[in-house]
Design an enzyme around this catalytic site. Sequence first.
Site, short mmCIF file in Angstrom:
data_model
loop_
_atom_site.label_atom_id
_atom_site.label_comp_id
_atom_site.label_asym_id
_atom_site.label_seq_id
_atom_site.Cartn_x
_atom_site.Cartn_y
_atom_site.Cartn_z
N GLN A 80 0.84 -1.19 0.00
CA GLN A 80 0.00 0.00 0.00
C GLN A 80 0.88 1.25 0.00
O GLN A 80 1.28 1.75 1.05
CB GLN A 80 -0.94 0.01 1.21
CG GLN A 80 -1.94 1.13 1.12
CD GLN A 80 -3.02 1.03 2.17
OE1 GLN A 80 -3.13 0.08 2.91
NE2 GLN A 80 -3.83 2.07 2.23
N PHE A 81 1.16 1.77 -1.19
CA PHE A 81 2.02 2.94 -1.32
C PHE A 81 1.44 4.17 -0.63
O PHE A 81 2.17 5.07 -0.22
CB PHE A 81 2.32 3.25 -2.80
CG PHE A 81 1.21 3.93 -3.53
CD1 PHE A 81 1.18 5.31 -3.63
CD2 PHE A 81 0.19 3.19 -4.13
CE1 PHE A 81 0.14 5.95 -4.31
CE2 PHE A 81 -0.83 3.82 -4.81
CZ PHE A 81 -0.86 5.20 -4.90
N THR A 82 0.12 4.22 -0.45
CA THR A 82 -0.50 5.40 0.14
C THR A 82 -0.08 5.62 1.60
O THR A 82 -0.28 6.71 2.13
CB THR A 82 -2.04 5.34 0.05
OG1 THR A 82 -2.50 4.19 0.74
CG2 THR A 82 -2.50 5.31 -1.40
#
Length: 180
Positions: A80-82
Amino acid sequence: MKAIVQKVTKASVTVGDRCTGSIGAGMCVLLGISTKDTDKEIEWMANKLIKLRIFNHPETDKPWDADLLQCKLGILIVSQFTLQCVVNKGTRPDFHQAMKSEQSLPMFNRFLEVLRSKIPNSDNLVQVGEFGAFMQVHIQNDGPVTIPIESPENLSAPKIKSANSARHSNEDHDDKKAND
């Protein structure tokens, strides 16, 4: 490297109609890789996750006294890059601290490799979302227990002695010579 750890009674990831990973009781981990992360952060985070004592001990039922390995529970890892988002200015998320997909996919796969090497029977216990896909993450949080974890910033930095530690080192050396 950042992780959001959730103790779960069950968790799964679907992409469209296809389930890519599913566990019963255990830990769901949302993992964000930053532009500064290296193998040192991978090793640190893998160790932290498998040793995190968020479960009841299997023999005594004492809360907060057992880890994944002791309980033989599953772990679901979701890229999850966010998690690397910055919203200090304005209201639009800024993802400049997130590692780009081309570099983060090999890092994510390396993380999985390291994690699996530390967990016996990892084929059954380590489940994964689909990197880069739009996923539906189904989490049944147990507790609720949700723990944010961030690797220390200085893991990859070279160790530099401070003036104080160098002075103490010299004093120790001088004391040793005086005692000889």
